[in-house]
Design an enzyme around this catalytic site. Structure first.
Site: not given
Length: 295
Positions: A65, A70, A271
């Site tokens: 994901g 990232n 996040e």
């Protein structure tokens, strides 16, 4: 030629291993050595990607994901040697893949690795961390942390929209100061959002003029306003006309310095990140990413 596959086995449900095997099979035609690494904890994907840079790998394929993507970018950024990055989206929203027109079906995304078509893309740097897509500050950004994994799985990007709507109605505006290329903005805001691409939270029309390597943050500051005015923003959001609203400050800039009188936490690529203040800048055309041939 060497390639590393970084797989988050908790993404993609029970098919994660099948996807990895298909990726390895596809890469075999172009790469002599293929190394598969499976993440077990936070930080693994960044460590693996960094190792691939040091060992002079030609490609890193990140399967997971937005969080996995990232991390991989944090391992690749500002390294002396940066392998080409492949993205196989296995998450809930997959904003970076959407922005690059990478198919959200994992098997279709794997198939584009065959073409070896590369696109240079921007990434953002915030303090000492890196991100692919978006940073955000405010009650709406903080509300996303309370979305349960079950709700994300069931509703996808709609889950974030619902939490954001609730926080719009119940949340308080925050005081911020924003320095950018063309000056300074100070005031109260429900949300500051700086996007590198046109896709944020699954909404692909937020900044329709944004391209993946224009060297700019497309920054939206939603000012403090009444509930009726908040409701009036929703059609503008859906139509990609948010920048035209008088309730929104729109700034195109390559640099952002944001401070506040309280330590609000920054949302980085969906996040929970670090508290304000922050300094952010765009690293233009910093990574080469595998994309479909029509991009």
């Amino acid at each position: 030629m060497k390639a590393m596959i970084i797989l988050n086995p908790s993404s993609g449900k029970e098919k994660a291993t099948d996807y990895a095997e298909k990726t390895e099979e596809t890469l075999r035609e172009k790469y002599d050595d293929i190394d598969i690494r499976r993440t077990e904890k936070e930080g693994d994907a960044a460590a693996f990607a960094s190792e691939a840079c040091i060992a002079l790998y030609d490609a890193v394929i990140a399967m997971g994901g937005d969080g996995t993507i990232n991390e991989a970018i944090n391992g690749l950024a500002e390294q002396a040697h940066r392998p080409a990055l492949g993205i196989i989206p296995l998450g809930t929203v997959n904003d970076f893949a959407r922005a690059l027109n990478i198919p959200l079906d994992p098997y279709e995304a794997i198939s584009i690795l065959d073409g070896q078509n590369l696109q240079p893309v921007d990434i953002g740097k915030i303090n000492e961390h890196y991100f692919a897509n978006v940073i955000a500050v405010g009650a709406i950004a903080e509300a996303s942390y309370s979305v349960s994994p079950e709700l994300k799985t069931r509703l996808g990007s709609l889950a974030y929209f619902m939490e954001g709507a609730k926080s719009f109605l119940n949340g308080e505006a925050i005081n911020i100061s924003v320095e950018h290329d063309n000056g300074k903005w100070e005031g109260q805001t429900f949300l500051l959002l700086a996007a590198l691409t046109n896709s944020v939270g699954g909404f692909e029309a937020l900044a329709p003029e944004a391209t993946v390597n224009d060297g700019k943050f497309h920054t939206f500051i939603i000012k403090k306003m009444s509930v009726p005015k908040i409701a009036s923003l929703i059609p503008s959001l859906l139509k990609g006309e948010l920048e035209e609203s008088e309730e929104v400050e729109y700034i195109r800039t390559s640099v952002l310095n944001v401070t506040s009188d309280k330590p609000h936490v920054v949302n980085i690529d969906g996040e929970e990140g670090e508290p304000l203040p922050f300094k952010a800048n765009v690293l233009q055309s910093h990574l080469d990413v595998f994309v479909p041939e029509n991009v």
